[in-house]
Design a protein around this motif. Structure first.
Motif, PDB file in Angstrom:
ATOM      1  N   ASP A   1      11.020  13.590   4.627  1.00 55.83           N
ATOM      2  CA  ASP A   1       9.644  13.128   4.793  1.00 55.83           C
ATOM      3  C   ASP A   1       9.417  11.902   3.892  1.00 55.83           C
ATOM      4  OD1 ASP A   1       6.602  13.959   5.447  1.00 55.83           O
ATOM      5  OD2 ASP A   1       6.789  13.246   3.375  1.00 55.83           O
TER       6      ASP A   1
ATOM      7  N   ILE B   1      -2.291   6.158   3.264  1.00 58.51           N
ATOM      8  CA  ILE B   1      -1.906   6.710   4.567  1.00 58.51           C
ATOM      9  C   ILE B   1      -2.686   5.948   5.632  1.00 58.51           C
ATOM     10  CG2 ILE B   1      -1.691   8.756   6.026  1.00 58.51           C
ATOM     11  CD1 ILE B   1      -2.223  10.497   3.613  1.00 58.51           C
TER      12      ILE B   1
ATOM     13  N   HIS C   1      -3.327  16.069   1.475  1.00 61.27           N
ATOM     14  CA  HIS C   1      -4.593  15.699   2.120  1.00 61.27           C
ATOM     15  C   HIS C   1      -4.565  16.047   3.615  1.00 61.27           C
ATOM     16  CE1 HIS C   1      -7.939  13.075   3.398  1.00 61.27           C
ATOM     17  NE2 HIS C   1      -8.333  13.150   2.137  1.00 61.27           N
TER      18      HIS C   1
ATOM     19  N   ARG D   1       1.678   7.265  12.159  1.00 64.59           N
ATOM     20  CA  ARG D   1       1.170   7.370  10.787  1.00 64.59           C
ATOM     21  C   ARG D   1       2.178   6.750   9.834  1.00 64.59           C
ATOM     22  NH1 ARG D   1      -0.654  12.875  10.250  1.00 64.59           N
ATOM     23  NH2 ARG D   1      -2.475  11.884  11.162  1.00 64.59           N
TER      24      ARG D   1
ATOM     25  N   ALA E   1      -1.891  12.692  -1.611  1.00 63.55           N
ATOM     26  CA  ALA E   1      -1.741  12.255  -0.215  1.00 63.55           C
ATOM     27  C   ALA E   1      -1.002  13.319   0.600  1.00 63.55           C
ATOM     28  CB  ALA E   1      -0.976  10.935  -0.158  1.00 63.55           C
ATOM     29  N   ARG E   2       0.017  13.870  -0.004  1.00 61.01           N
ATOM     30  CA  ARG E   2       0.842  14.881   0.683  1.00 61.01           C
ATOM     31  C   ARG E   2       0.000  16.095   1.075  1.00 61.01           C
ATOM     32  NH1 ARG E   2       4.169  16.847   3.462  1.00 61.01           N
ATOM     33  NH2 ARG E   2       6.328  17.440   3.013  1.00 61.01           N
TER      34      ARG E   2
ATOM     35  N   HIS F   1      -5.558  14.448   5.994  1.00 59.31           N
ATOM     36  CA  HIS F   1      -5.169  13.287   6.802  1.00 59.31           C
ATOM     37  C   HIS F   1      -3.672  13.322   7.113  1.00 59.31           C
ATOM     38  CE1 HIS F   1      -5.192   8.591   7.273  1.00 59.31           C
ATOM     39  NE2 HIS F   1      -4.537   9.195   8.232  1.00 59.31           N
ATOM     40  N   TYR F   2      -2.884  13.760   6.148  1.00 62.70           N
ATOM     41  CA  TYR F   2      -1.427  13.685   6.326  1.00 62.70           C
ATOM     42  C   TYR F   2      -0.945  14.662   7.391  1.00 62.70           C
ATOM     43  CZ  TYR F   2       3.316  12.413   5.023  1.00 62.70           C
ATOM     44  OH  TYR F   2       4.605  11.922   5.043  1.00 62.70           O
ATOM     45  N   LYS F   3      -1.761  15.670   7.658  1.00 66.11           N
ATOM     46  CA  LYS F   3      -1.319  16.694   8.625  1.00 66.11           C
ATOM     47  C   LYS F   3      -2.073  16.594   9.948  1.00 66.11           C
ATOM     48  CE  LYS F   3      -0.835  19.613   4.655  1.00 66.11           C
ATOM     49  NZ  LYS F   3      -1.988  19.258   3.811  1.00 66.11           N
TER      50      LYS F   3
ATOM     51  N   ASP G   1      -3.227   5.507   9.936  1.00 64.56           N
ATOM     52  CA  ASP G   1      -2.951   5.897  11.325  1.00 64.56           C
ATOM     53  C   ASP G   1      -3.298   4.729  12.237  1.00 64.56           C
ATOM     54  OD1 ASP G   1      -2.498   8.365  10.263  1.00 64.56           O
ATOM     55  OD2 ASP G   1      -4.129   9.391  11.326  1.00 64.56           O
TER      56      ASP G   1
ATOM     57  N   VAL H   1       2.961   5.647   5.554  1.00 61.53           N
ATOM     58  CA  VAL H   1       2.545   5.739   4.160  1.00 61.53           C
ATOM     59  C   VAL H   1       3.220   4.621   3.379  1.00 61.53           C
ATOM     60  CG1 VAL H   1       2.239   8.240   4.209  1.00 61.53           C
ATOM     61  CG2 VAL H   1       4.426   7.292   3.499  1.00 61.53           C
TER      62      VAL H   1
ATOM     63  N   LEU I   1       6.916  10.718   2.331  1.00 59.74           N
ATOM     64  CA  LEU I   1       6.206  10.941   1.066  1.00 59.74           C
ATOM     65  C   LEU I   1       7.079  11.742   0.093  1.00 59.74           C
ATOM     66  CD1 LEU I   1       2.411  11.711   1.663  1.00 59.74           C
ATOM     67  CD2 LEU I   1       3.425   9.942   0.209  1.00 59.74           C
TER      68      LEU I   1
END
Ligand SMILES: Cc1cc2nc3c(=O)[nH]c(=O)nc-3n(C[C@H](O)[C@H](O)[C@H](O)COP(=O)(O)OP(=O)(O)OC[C@H]3O[C@@H](n4cnc5c(N)ncnc54)[C@H](O)[C@@H]3O)c2cc1C
Ligand code: FES
Ligand code: FES
Lengths: 289, 160, 751
Positions: C389, C606, C426, C439, C423-424, C428-430, C608, C441, C391
């Motif tokens: 990943d 991050i 959050h 997406r 961030a990981r 948003h990341y998922k 999108d 980073v 991140l």
């Protein structure tokens, strides 16, 4: 320093008289959103400005008895937007005019200015051409009518003769099952000049396209009426094959240039894409009209 | 070059001025009329910093000849507050930090007020498209849009 | 130290200059005027490269209404062989940039200036100036400037013993790069290009200058530093600094672009020659043609990692355009590129390349976004190759306390890891993504600066507070300073007014730049406020007849303590101020310091995007920035910095670029075709502020203004890659470029 004069006549005759008398040195001022930018950049230095916004015929919107519309050449996009009926009947023409510039620009910019400015990228022009609109022009030798597509002569040039003023646009009455749409490609969501613009006007009867006109902007020195694209649509049920043929006709009609706004390859590809998307919207509207 | 004598109304007050035929409205506002709240970011209609109302319609004063003001009414940022009382948009912009350098702010406020006069309940998308002609380089627009939406909600509440 | 209740620090108070700015009353430089003022205008070179053989100004001078004409003869000359540094600038270049001397080096380079009764007359006069040019071949792009037969801009610039357009180099080294790469299981090497982009401030450059017959000079101008304006104008005109008063007008955006002078020395000489105040305002076109964009670049980055995701070696080569004079931000590019990571073996090189374009100026973390763009894209490819990943790869290699960075420092406590971890975690990341959505980073670093700063804190006779500092306020710094002063003094923030002093009324303060303003001002304001509190306690002690040690300052009041507790009623600031005359005179203190301890700033973003694959249009759907902000003194303005930086980076990534025509002229010198993001282009922007206080600052402040831009282009590029499975190695990712890169195969794979 230029010695510029400013006139705001209240009749068309006065305007034509002053405009013709000043010969090439005069410029018409409608919304000013092109001409003022050009004056400031030193591209034009008129000796006389004739402001046409005090002339009733140039600022009115009339729905004619037969269901057509006559729109004064100097009517701003914002005023046209507020007309209770126009947008229902000509949604494509209205959206094209309303795409011109920002809210601020809309407060002033006119379809007449858009056409007379002679830019191949003017947004209202492909939609007007697709609509089959005609213009009324008045000059020292009287009035005449011509189709919108006959007005542009090349970038920044029109076929109006010296002293002629664009008075109004006439949009024909609408058949049942007819509607139109306009789309343009710009890099941002607003505030850009069209890289390609496409206007489609069509009539559907029992799912069959019985009439169509296609206008294509920013792909040639003037806005184009693409008859081959219309032909491909007419008689079809707007099936994929017909639309693809129409898109190919649009691509084939392109004679664009490479410039800061787009490349030849890009513009040509996009012309086909926009045709397809615009047809879909127009057809959907026509189905409900 | 003969000067033109223009009679107009600015922020509700009858106003007369002299101008050159090719002066823009913005030139006259900022120059002889000393209404420097309207800003010039481009002079070509692209930034909206010069936004004013002309007979109740939002326009760029840089794209208007001063001579065209004859017989018309103009409203500028200087006319937005009522005396000491800030317009709700002005107040909200302060509370929500919707300005950084502030150079775009007069234009953004004039444009936002024009929006709320037409549409008391705009969506985020409507606010964003309405303000597309107002460039702001500092804020990324987020706080501006939120401030306009919040003001609209408050003004609706107040008039209920 | 005094107890901090945090009543004001960390709250969104209303800025002291707010009402002025929402009512249109705030005076920016172009809003100023003076009795008898006349107008100045610049004549600019019509050629991108030309020797100036002669200039005849006689016809212009003879025109009715013209009051003065200046050329390079009127500007102090600095010989090319003797460097004269002023901050990061060199006056040899500054002198030639404000007015072309031997040669005109870009289209739009000033060659003369005129002052006349009106702008129109000045413009007319410019046309009457006859310049005899010998037109020379030119080079605009880096690759053209580096060709063996390229036209050389400056004969005195040598590289490897030969005249060259490479004007400087820089190298950072750590460990043994060869050995590092030898250990790697995966090595990825890629090349990237970015285009020059303009800072895009909405206020064009402007100034009003009055030079009196006794030489006393007053300058109102829009700049990121009134002291810079004074120093540069002094050096370029020969007027001593003591005779120049530079008054900072409100400034309508700078982003680094207003850290040098363009008009001030010209207006000063025009005023001196004409005996009248002279006002000069650039048009937008002049701004686009002749003021600093930041560099375009070509770079190559190579990163090696072992299977477990440990980065073992990294190498970067960054060529940056300087414009026509040496001085591109290679330090930012080469220095910041790898700074977020703990890498044992690093080589990072920068090359400064001159060509026939306007001299670059600083732009928000100068150079750093260019370095980060290349490095963070390659890191994504490393993660992909290792099936880790992106991140997680960054987290594994993140620099932390004790990490030695290639550009020198060993980091103290930093919050980089927290930005990545937050961030990981959050949502948003998922969040789910649709078709042709992706997406990305990226992380980034900026040095941050401290430096000289001055403040004066005075108590008014009615017991209120006036704070004067010396850094122009571009984004709300006065509000944060008011919060700090109110907090320390224990009074309502509305009782504090904060002013930006001019060069005659406040001590030397360095530029508003380097993310220094609040960091540095807070230190001098804190020191001054503490001195003031000391005085207040002493005054109360005197009134009460006890020792000053026995007085404490709490909640805006002096209170007797220890043995004296309760013996006297407390005294408010206002009560003490009212007795100031009897107790020793005015109360106030000033501090001037060279502040240190700024410490770098980090952030992780991050992004999108969604791609319209038929038209090649990329739209940003969602954007979240995670930043270690030290301590957010005024959170809303910190968020504003983060959001504004994100949007500038999105513009840089997608549509902004300088386009040159065949004649070597900028072909898009206005906002219509220089496409900065407009309101409808953007989504709402989330800013997650992580507060790891800077241990070297009284309030824990870290610079927050620049790092928000650093990771953005990489985050967007990585998102586009994730949407399409295809990577673009050059910016901007404009529609024609994106569409050109899409073929059937790519699209099918992406679906
Ligand atoms: C910020 C900005 C954004 C813009 N965005 C767009 C856009 O998205 N799409 C687009 O198409 N255009 C755009 N434009 C260009 C411009 O707004 C349009 O072309 C607009 O329609 C011009 O109308 P106007 O009434 O303002 O014309 P004016 O400037 O008044 O006139 C334009 C030209 O036509 C002539 N003219 C005007 N009316 C007549 C008449 N009745 N008879 C004879 N000659 C006449 C004038 O002399 C002048 O040469 C933009 C302009 C700006 C400043
Ligand atoms: S100054 Fe009028 S729009 Fe920019
Ligand atoms: S606040 Fe600076 S441009 Fe909008």
């Amino acid at each position: 320093m230029t010695d510029m004069r400013y006139l705001a006549p209240s009749t068309l005759d006065e305007a034509v008289g002053a405009f013709a008398a000043a010969a090439g040195a005069a410029r018409i001022l409608a919304g000013g959103t092109d001409i003022l930018v050009q004056m400031r950049a030193g591209m034009v230095q008129p000796g006389l400005i004739v402001d046409i916004k005090k002339i009733p015929e140039l600022t009115g919107i009339e729905e004619t008895a037969d269901g057509g519309f006559v729109i004064g050449a100097a009517v701003s996009g914002a005023v046209l937007y507020e007309h209770p009926r126009f947008g229902e009947v000509w949604p494509g023409v209205l959206e094209a005019i309303n795409l011109i510039g920002s809210t601020q620009v809309q407060g002033r910019a006119s379809a007449g200015g858009n056409l007379c400015n002679g830019s191949p990228a003017g947004d209202s022009v492909p939609a007007m051409i697709a609509a089959g609109a005609t213009v009324t022009v008045q000059g020292p030798n009287g009035r005449r009518q011509m189709p919108v597509e006959a007005v542009p002569a090349g970038p920044g040039r029109t076929n109006l003769t010296p002293g002629e003023i664009l008075v109004s646009f006439t949009l024909p009455p609408r058949a049942k099952g007819a509607s139109d749409a306009y789309l343009r490609m710009i890099p941002r969501t607003e505030m850009d000049i069209a890289v390609v613009g496409c206007g489609v006007n069509l009539t559907l009867k029992d799912g069959v396209c019985t009439a169509a006109r296609v206008g294509l902007g920013a792909v040639a020195p003037t806005v184009l009426l693409v008859e081959a694209a219309a032909k491909a649509l007419i008689g079809s049920k707007l099936d994929d094959a017909a639309i693809e043929t129409a898109a190919a006709a649009c691509r084939a009609a392109c004679r664009p240039i490479d410039d800061k706004r787009g490349t030849i390859v890009y513009r040509t590809k996009v012309a086909g894409v926009l045709l397809k998307r615009t047809v879909a919207i127009a057809a959907d509207r026509a189905g409900r009209a | 070059m003969a000067k033109l004598h223009i009679s107009t109304k600015i922020n509700g007050e009858p106003t007369e001025f002299l101008c050159d035929p090719n002066d823009s409205m913005l030139d006259v506002l900022r120059g002889p009329l000393a209404l420097t709240g309207s800003k010039e970011g481009c002079g070509s209609g692209d930034c909206g910093a010069c936004s004013v109302m002309l007979d109740g319609r939002l326009v760029c004063s840089c794209l208007m000849l001063a001579a065209e003001a004859e017989g018309h009414e103009i409203e500028t940022i200087e006319g937005m507050a009522e005396g000491e009382k800030l317009h709700p948009l002005q107040q909200k912009f302060l509370e929500m930090a919707a300005l950084q350098c502030g150079i775009c702010t007069p234009g953004v406020l004039v444009a936002s007020k024009a929006l709320l006069e037409k549409n008391q309940n705009p969506t985020e998308t409507e606010v964003r498209y309405w303000l597309a002609g107002n460039l702001c380089r500092c804020t990324g627009y987020d706080k501006i849009v939120r401030a306009v939406l919040d003001t609209a909600a408050e003004m609706r509440e107040a008039t209920r | 130290m005094n107890e901090i209740s945090n009543k004001w620090i960390g709250t969104n108070t209303i800025r002291p200059d707010g009402a002025d700015k929402v009512t249109g009353r705030a005076a920016y430089a172009a809003d100023t005027s003076m009795p008898g003022m006349i107008w100045g205008r610049v004549l600019r070179s019509p050629h991108p490269h030309a020797r100036i053989k002669s200039i005849d100004t006689s016809k212009a001078e003879a025109l009715q209404g013209v009051k003065a004409v200046v050329t390079s003869k009127d500007i102090v000359e600095f010989p090319v062989d003797k460097p004269v540094a002023l901050g990061i600038q060199d006056m040899r270049w500054m002198s030639r940039n404000v007015m072309a001397r031997e040669k005109a080096l870009f289209h739009g380079h000033p060659v003369a200036a005129v002052a006349a009764m009106s702008e129109a007359i000045a413009a007319e006069a410019c046309k009457l100036i006859e310049v005899d040019y010998e037109v020379l071949p030119w080079a605009i792009e880096i690759e053209d400037a580096l060709k063996p037969d390229a036209p050389i801009l400056h004969d005195f610039v040598q590289f490897e013993g030969k005249p060259s357009n490479i004007a400087g180099t820089l190298e950072h080294k750590l460990g043994d790069i060869e050995a590092g790469f030898a250990k790697a299981d995966v090595v990825i090497e890629r090349s990237f290009t970015t285009r020059p982009v303009h800072q895009g401030y909405i206020e064009t450059h402007a100034c009003l200058v009055s030079v009196l017959s006794d030489g006393k000079t007053t300058i109102w101008s829009s700049s990121q530093g009134q002291f810079m304006v004074r120093a540069m104008t002094s050096l370029l005109t020969g007027i001593p600094q003591s005779s120049i008063r530079a008054i900072p007008a409100e400034i309508g955006g700078g982003f680094g672009g207003k850290t040098i002078v363009y008009l001030e020395p010209l207006a000063t000489m025009l005023s001196k020659k004409s005996g009248r105040p002279v006002k000069m305002v650039m048009s937008r076109e002049e701004v686009m043609r002749a003021t600093g964009p930041t560099s375009g670049s070509t770079s190559t980055v190579k990163i090696g990692a072992t299977k477990d995701g440990t980065i073992v070696a990294a190498q970067g080569v960054f060529y940056l355009q300087a414009g026509c004079f040496p001085g591109s931000p290679i330090r930012g590019a080469a220095g910041c590129a790898f700074a977020p990571y703990n890498i044992a073996n690093v080589v990072s090189r920068g090359f400064d390349v001159v060509s026939n374009r306007s001299k670059v100026a600083a732009y928000r973390a100068p150079g750093a976004p260019i370095g980060a763009y290349a490095v963070e894209c390659v890191l994504d490819e490393v993660a992909e190759a290792l099936k880790i990943d992106p991140l997680d790869l960054r987290i594994k290699n993140a620099a932390r306390e004790g990490t030695k960075a290639a550009h020198g420092p060993v980091y103290p406590r930093i919050g980089l890891l927290e930005t990545m971890e937050s961030a990981r975690k959050h949502p948003h990341y998922k969040a789910p993504l649709g078709k042709f959505q992706g997406r990305g980073v990226a992380s980034g670093y900026w040095f941050n600066a401290g430096g000289e700063s001055s403040a004066q804190v005075n108590i008014t006779e009615d017991g209120n507070v006036v704070v004067t500092t010396g850094h122009p306020d571009i984004g709300g710094s006065r509000a944060a300073i008011a919060n700090i002063a109110a907090e320390l003094l224990g009074i309502d923030y509305r009782r504090v007014s904060v002013l930006i002093g001019d060069t005659a009324t406040v001590g030397y303060s360095n530029l508003t730049g380097g993310s220094r303003v609040l960091f540095a001002s807070a230190i001098v304001v804190t020191d001054s406020a503490e001195q003031v509190i000391g005085q207040l306690k002493a005054r109360a002690a005197k009134i009460w007849g006890i020792s000053a040690d026995a007085v404490v300052w709490e909640n805006g009041e002096a209170r007797p303590s220890g043995d004296h507790t309760g013996n006297f009623p407390t005294m408010t600031l206002a009560e003490i101020a009212a007795k100031a005359t009897e107790t020793g005179g005015p109360i106030g203190a000033g501090v001037q310091l060279n502040t240190t301890g700024a410490e770098g700033g980090f952030s992780t973003h991050i992004c999108d995007v969604e791609v319209d694959v038929d038209l090649g249009i990329v739209r940003v759907l969602r954007y979240t920035s995670f930043q270690d902000v030290g301590r957010a003194i005024h959170p809303a303005y910190v968020e504003g910095q983060i959001q504004g930086g994100a949007v500038q980076g999105i513009g840089w990534a997608l549509n902004e670029e300088y386009i040159y025509n065949k004649k070597g002229h900028v072909d898009n010198p206005g906002f219509l075709d220089y496409r900065m993001p407009v309101c409808s282009d953007m989504p709402m922007l989330d800013a997650v502020m992580i507060e790891i206080p800077n241990p070297k600052h009284p309030q824990g402040v870290r610079g927050v203004g620049e790092v928000p831009l650093v990771p953005v282009m990489a985050a967007v590029a990585n998102a586009v890659h994730s949407a399409l499975g295809k990577r673009y190695y050059s910016l901007p990712m404009s529609p024609p470029k994106v569409l050109e890169g899409l073929d059937e195969g790519t699209l099918q794979a992406a679906e």
